[in-house]
Design an enzyme around this catalytic site. Structure first.
Site, short mmCIF file in Angstrom:
data_model
loop_
_atom_site.label_atom_id
_atom_site.label_comp_id
_atom_site.label_asym_id
_atom_site.label_seq_id
_atom_site.Cartn_x
_atom_site.Cartn_y
_atom_site.Cartn_z
N SER A 31 40.01 38.13 46.02
CA SER A 31 39.39 38.04 47.92
C SER A 31 37.93 39.64 47.47
O SER A 31 37.12 39.43 48.35
CB SER A 31 40.79 38.25 48.98
OG SER A 31 41.05 39.81 49.03
N ASP A 84 36.30 42.00 38.16
CA ASP A 84 36.89 41.91 38.48
C ASP A 84 38.43 42.69 40.01
O ASP A 84 38.08 43.67 38.96
CB ASP A 84 38.03 41.27 37.40
CG ASP A 84 39.33 39.94 37.77
OD1 ASP A 84 39.58 39.42 39.35
OD2 ASP A 84 40.24 39.73 36.94
N GLU A 106 42.83 35.50 33.11
CA GLU A 106 41.69 36.66 33.64
C GLU A 106 41.56 38.19 32.88
O GLU A 106 41.12 38.11 31.97
CB GLU A 106 42.00 37.36 34.54
CG GLU A 106 42.22 37.01 36.28
CD GLU A 106 42.39 37.59 37.10
OE1 GLU A 106 42.30 37.93 38.71
OE2 GLU A 106 43.74 37.69 37.43
#
Ligand code: 5RP
Length: 228
Positions: A31, A84, A106
């Site tokens: 988010s 990130d 990631e």
């Protein structure tokens, strides 16, 4: 938009100021990363020229929808800057990531990036990692045996489920959320978990973040830089 969302957006937009023409940019997942991708897309519409790689199918779809040019990972040899989110950040800038299940991709992006900028609201700042259960990606084959080995490391493991089914990562694997309570030595634990056959990767990111940008709900920003 909640005050928490405002903080996430502020941290994200502060990080995106560091994106420059010509860069290859790694796009995170979650988010908070959402706001970074949205802001990068705005800047692309205003003329910024970048190429991007995504850390998940979800972020890839969002980037494509918003008009960010994506390149396959197989066509690049490195990434200039990845932005990130994180689930927890400690004072040494070690992280827990993987709440969104994208930790493997990631980590691949983060380790191949010249700079890895983490964006977070202040609730992610902790004195010690481990209150957030550590996500570990494992192969489905003999999952029960791999989980038993994780338990031996002192955690309470629990397979992540979605609608009564095992959650599957973009790589077709399971996530085991490992409740340690507190992690005294994140670097050692990261290595010990990855030494278990059946583990693909874990959500401890030690010595990876170059910068962490925290934003609070009252609009204060704090930027921590890794001392090399
Ligand atoms: C996804 C992640 C996210 O960065 C992490 O879970 C934080 O997410 P959010 O910004 O939604 O709180 O690691 O795998």
């Amino acid at each position: 938009m909640t005050a928490m969302d405002t903080a996430k957006r502020l941290a994200a937009e502060t990080a995106v100021q560091r994106v420059e023409d010509g860069m290859i940019v790694g796009l995170g997942t979650g988010s908070t990363a959402y706001y970074a991708i949205a802001r990068i897309a705005q800047r692309v519409q205003q003329g910024l020229r970048i190429q991007a790689v995504a850390s998940s199918a979800r972020s890839e779809a969002l980037a494509l929808e918003l008009g960010i040019q994506l390149v396959p990972l197989s066509s690049i040899s490195g990434i200039d800057l990845t932005i990130d989110g994180a689930d927890e950040v400690d004072p040494a800038l070690h992280l827990i990531k993987g709440g969104g299940g994208a930790l493997l991709r990631e980590k691949i992006l983060a380790m191949s990036s010249n700079r890895f900028i983490v964006i977070a609201d202040e609730s992610k700042r902790v004195a010690q990692l481990g209150r957030f259960p550590l996500p570990v990606e494992i192969v489905p084959f003999a999952a029960n045996l791999t989980i038993a080995k994780l338990r031996e490391l002192g955690c309470k493991p629990s397979v992540r489920m979605v609608e009564s089914q095992e959650y599957k990562t973009d790589n077709g694997n399971y996530i085991v959320d490992c409740a340690f309570g507190g992690i005294a030595d994140p670097q050692q634990l990261e290595a010990r978990i990855n030494a278990i056959a059946g583990v693909v990767e874990n959500g401890l990111f030690t010595h990876m973040a170059s910068t962490v940008i925290f934003a609070s709900q009252d609009g204060a920003i704090s930027v921590l830089e890794q001392s090399r």
